[in-house]
Design a protein around this motif. Structure first.
Motif, short mmCIF file in Angstrom:
data_model
loop_
_atom_site.label_atom_id
_atom_site.label_comp_id
_atom_site.label_asym_id
_atom_site.label_seq_id
_atom_site.Cartn_x
_atom_site.Cartn_y
_atom_site.Cartn_z
N SER A 88 0.84 -1.19 0.00
CA SER A 88 0.00 0.00 0.00
C SER A 88 0.88 1.24 0.00
CB SER A 88 -0.89 0.01 1.24
OG SER A 88 -1.54 1.26 1.38
N ARG A 89 0.50 2.22 -0.80
CA ARG A 89 1.20 3.50 -0.82
C ARG A 89 0.45 4.55 0.00
NH1 ARG A 89 1.93 6.07 -5.63
NH2 ARG A 89 3.64 7.17 -4.64
N LYS A 108 -4.95 -2.14 8.64
CA LYS A 108 -4.72 -3.45 8.02
C LYS A 108 -4.43 -3.32 6.53
CE LYS A 108 -7.36 -6.06 11.38
NZ LYS A 108 -8.56 -6.86 11.65
N VAL A 109 -5.06 -2.36 5.88
CA VAL A 109 -4.77 -2.10 4.46
C VAL A 109 -3.32 -1.65 4.32
CG1 VAL A 109 -5.29 -0.60 2.48
CG2 VAL A 109 -7.16 -1.56 3.83
N ARG A 163 -7.43 -5.36 1.69
CA ARG A 163 -7.43 -4.46 0.55
C ARG A 163 -8.75 -3.72 0.53
NH1 ARG A 163 -5.28 -8.72 -3.56
NH2 ARG A 163 -3.09 -8.73 -2.97
N LEU A 164 -8.71 -2.52 0.00
CA LEU A 164 -9.94 -1.74 -0.18
C LEU A 164 -10.75 -2.36 -1.31
CD1 LEU A 164 -8.45 1.86 -0.06
CD2 LEU A 164 -9.80 0.78 1.72
N LEU A 201 -13.17 -2.10 -4.63
CA LEU A 201 -13.04 -1.24 -5.80
C LEU A 201 -13.71 0.11 -5.56
CD1 LEU A 201 -12.00 -0.99 -8.67
CD2 LEU A 201 -14.14 -1.96 -9.46
N VAL A 202 -14.89 0.09 -4.95
CA VAL A 202 -15.61 1.34 -4.68
C VAL A 202 -14.83 2.20 -3.69
CG1 VAL A 202 -17.70 2.29 -3.63
CG2 VAL A 202 -17.87 0.37 -5.21
N LYS A 203 -14.31 1.60 -2.62
CA LYS A 203 -13.55 2.36 -1.62
C LYS A 203 -12.21 2.83 -2.20
CE LYS A 203 -16.54 2.23 1.70
NZ LYS A 203 -17.25 3.43 2.12
N THR A 204 -11.61 2.04 -3.09
CA THR A 204 -10.39 2.46 -3.75
C THR A 204 -10.65 3.71 -4.58
OG1 THR A 204 -9.50 0.22 -3.84
CG2 THR A 204 -8.58 1.79 -5.40
#
Length: 75
Positions: free
Chosen positions: A8-9, A37-38, A44-45, A47-50
């Protein structure tokens, strides 16, 4: 080229915006622990949250993670 999601960045993106993990979590309507945790690579998030995170951080969705070439070294 085959790619997979790397680390994660979020830490560097949050830092560049002067935002904390807790603030991002609140804006995404997620828990602080989930965002943590991400960042650690345990979750992972969606797709919507990303997409929402990219809008909040004013970046592309692809910018939220490092991308690893899975075919590198196979040639």
């Amino acid at each position: 080229m085959a790619l997979r999601i790397g680390r994660s960045r979020l830490p560097e993106l949050l830092n560049s915006k002067g935002m904390t993990q807790a603030q991002l979590a609140q804006r995404l309507n997620l828990s602080d622990s989930f965002i943590s945790k991400v960042v650690r690579g345990e979750k992972r998030l969606s797709l919507v949250k990303t997409r929402e995170a990219a809008i909040i951080l004013n970046c592309y969705m692809d910018d939220l993670y490092e991308w690893i070439d899975t075919e590198e070294g196979k040639r």
